[in-house]
Design a protein around this motif. Structure first.
Motif, mmCIF file in Angstrom:
data_model
loop_
_atom_site.group_PDB
_atom_site.id
_atom_site.type_symbol
_atom_site.label_atom_id
_atom_site.label_comp_id
_atom_site.label_asym_id
_atom_site.label_seq_id
_atom_site.Cartn_x
_atom_site.Cartn_y
_atom_site.Cartn_z
ATOM 1 N N ALA A 115 -5.504 -1.452 -4.710
ATOM 2 C CA ALA A 115 -4.059 -1.255 -4.880
ATOM 3 C C ALA A 115 -3.719 0.235 -4.812
ATOM 4 C CB ALA A 115 -3.605 -1.848 -6.219
ATOM 5 N N SER A 116 -4.452 1.051 -5.574
ATOM 6 C CA SER A 116 -4.061 2.464 -5.689
ATOM 7 C C SER A 116 -4.299 3.232 -4.393
ATOM 8 C CB SER A 116 -4.804 3.147 -6.846
ATOM 9 O OG SER A 116 -6.195 3.124 -6.614
ATOM 10 N N ARG A 118 -4.165 1.874 -1.357
ATOM 11 C CA ARG A 118 -3.335 1.251 -0.307
ATOM 12 C C ARG A 118 -4.167 0.541 0.761
ATOM 13 N NH1 ARG A 118 1.396 5.676 0.620
ATOM 14 N NH2 ARG A 118 2.261 3.942 1.782
ATOM 15 N N VAL A 230 -0.339 1.750 -11.770
ATOM 16 C CA VAL A 230 -1.085 0.807 -10.919
ATOM 17 C C VAL A 230 -1.648 -0.281 -11.833
ATOM 18 C CG1 VAL A 230 -3.080 0.504 -9.393
ATOM 19 C CG2 VAL A 230 -1.675 2.584 -9.238
ATOM 20 N N MET A 249 7.898 -3.467 -8.722
ATOM 21 C CA MET A 249 7.171 -2.963 -7.538
ATOM 22 C C MET A 249 8.156 -2.454 -6.490
ATOM 23 S SD MET A 249 4.324 -5.939 -7.242
ATOM 24 C CE MET A 249 3.370 -5.285 -5.875
ATOM 25 N N ALA A 256 1.617 0.140 -7.367
ATOM 26 C CA ALA A 256 0.906 -0.907 -6.619
ATOM 27 C C ALA A 256 0.294 -1.904 -7.587
ATOM 28 C CB ALA A 256 -0.174 -0.291 -5.746
ATOM 29 N N ASN A 277 2.886 -2.901 -1.173
ATOM 30 C CA ASN A 277 2.089 -2.257 -2.233
ATOM 31 C C ASN A 277 1.347 -3.286 -3.094
ATOM 32 O OD1 ASN A 277 4.600 -3.086 -3.144
ATOM 33 N ND2 ASN A 277 4.875 -1.377 -4.583
#
Ligand code: DGY
Length: 318
Positions: A115-116, A118, A230, A249, A256, A277
């Motif tokens: 997530a962080s 991307r 996140v 979000m 994210a 995200n």
């Protein structure tokens, strides 16, 4: 020999062992049985080896044949089983703790990183071959040295903390009870969940799914996070109010989100799919061969203890 119904397919290593210990009805085709089918199939059985994909609600438990003495769940979570109803019927319920701790903690870290950094947008761009490296292309958030909140500091939460320390993260946690200092290993306890959220630049959700943990992340509580938090959920989908999360979000409050679990899985709130995200996995927390064999073994051990050894199973939860 005692008779067991296995409601989904096991790995062959587990099949071999359970066949030696019991007269088993295996589910070779891995069908998703309906409640009616399970009730029918369990008619002459002493125990059931169950999976989280099959709900054992109150009605179902009340209608199980008297011969069934144990539901051995192939999972650490047992939110799919109405444990109170089972208790009333004198049916023992067991789970498979410990053996999936490492695999699930790995997935929590993967969700935080995916997530962080991307990963979803990166994968799409790499496939399309339409990207050009530049100094500000797909900039993510770095975990190094940040504050990590852990919601639920049981075995899995603590294994996430262990991994996060390698990223020099400062660990904060919320749990029903504060841990002893040897288990805390320097992690900072927050009795109030909103205090935890205020101190979480990253959050890993690792608490059990239950009525008490449903919607812990909701419109009100999400406001407490620092901007651009996140969040990763490898626990149960119900812990997050999805509409509130999607709103956060979109606004950028949540930078994210990484999800391995969903409310009503395999379904997903379709509004998530409009968002970039988001890093998604299909409930892979325990999905390594070593872990799945160990989970099967543990579930079989619990059946064996009660039905063949006349002992209280190690992982009895009711
Ligand atoms: C568990 O054991 O509860 C997991 O979610 C299954 O992968």
């Amino acid at each position: 020999m005692k008779k067991i119904l296995v409601t989904r397919k096991l790995l062959k290593e587990n099949d071999e062992r359970i066949k030696n210990l019991f007269d088993v009805k295996l589910n070779e085709k891995d069908q998703l049985y309906s409640s009616e089918e399970i009730l029918e199939l369990s008619k002459d059985c002493d125990g059931i080896l169950a999976f989280t994909t099959t709900p054992f609600n109150k009605d179902m438990i009340m209608n199980l044949p008297d011969s069934v003495k144990i539901i051995s769940n192939y999972a650490v979570g047992y939110g799919n089983i109405d444990v109170e109803a089972a208790q009333k019927r004198g049916i023992v319920v067991t789970n498979t703790p410990e053996v999936l701790t490492d695999a699930t903690a790995d997935i929590s870290i993967l969700l935080l990183l995916g997530a962080s950094r991307r990963a979803y947008e990166g994968r799409k761009a790499a496939e399309k071959e339409n990207w050009l490296w530049s100094s500000d292309y797909l900039i993510g958030k770095q975990m190094t040295g940040k504050k990590l909140g852990i919601l639920g500091m049981g075995r899995i939460g603590r294994a996430v903390a262990k991994r996060a320390r390698a990223f020099d993260m400062e660990i904060h946690y919320h749990n029903r009870n504060q841990l002893s200092s040897d288990l805390e290993e320097g992690a900072i306890y927050h009795k109030d969940i909103n205090d935890l959220f205020r101190n979480s630049e990253f959050l890993s959700i690792n608490c059990p799914g239950s009525k008490d943990t449903e919607n812990l992340l909701n419109e009100e509580t999400i406001k407490n996070f620092p901007d651009r938090v996140v969040i990763a959920n490898a626990a149960r989908g119900e812990v997050i109010d999805d509409d509130a999360m999607i709103k956060a979000m979109k606004s950028g409050k949540v930078f994210a989100l990484g999800l391995d679990v969903y409310r009503g899985e395999p379904k997903i709130n379709k509004k998530y799919l409009d968002l970039d995200n988001l890093f998604l996995l299909p409930h892979l927390g325990s999905a390594t061969k070593k872990t799945r064999i160990a989970m099967g073994d543990r579930a079989i051990d619990n059946l064996d203890a009660l039905l063949n050894q006349n002992q209280v199973p190690k992982d009895k939860v009711n």
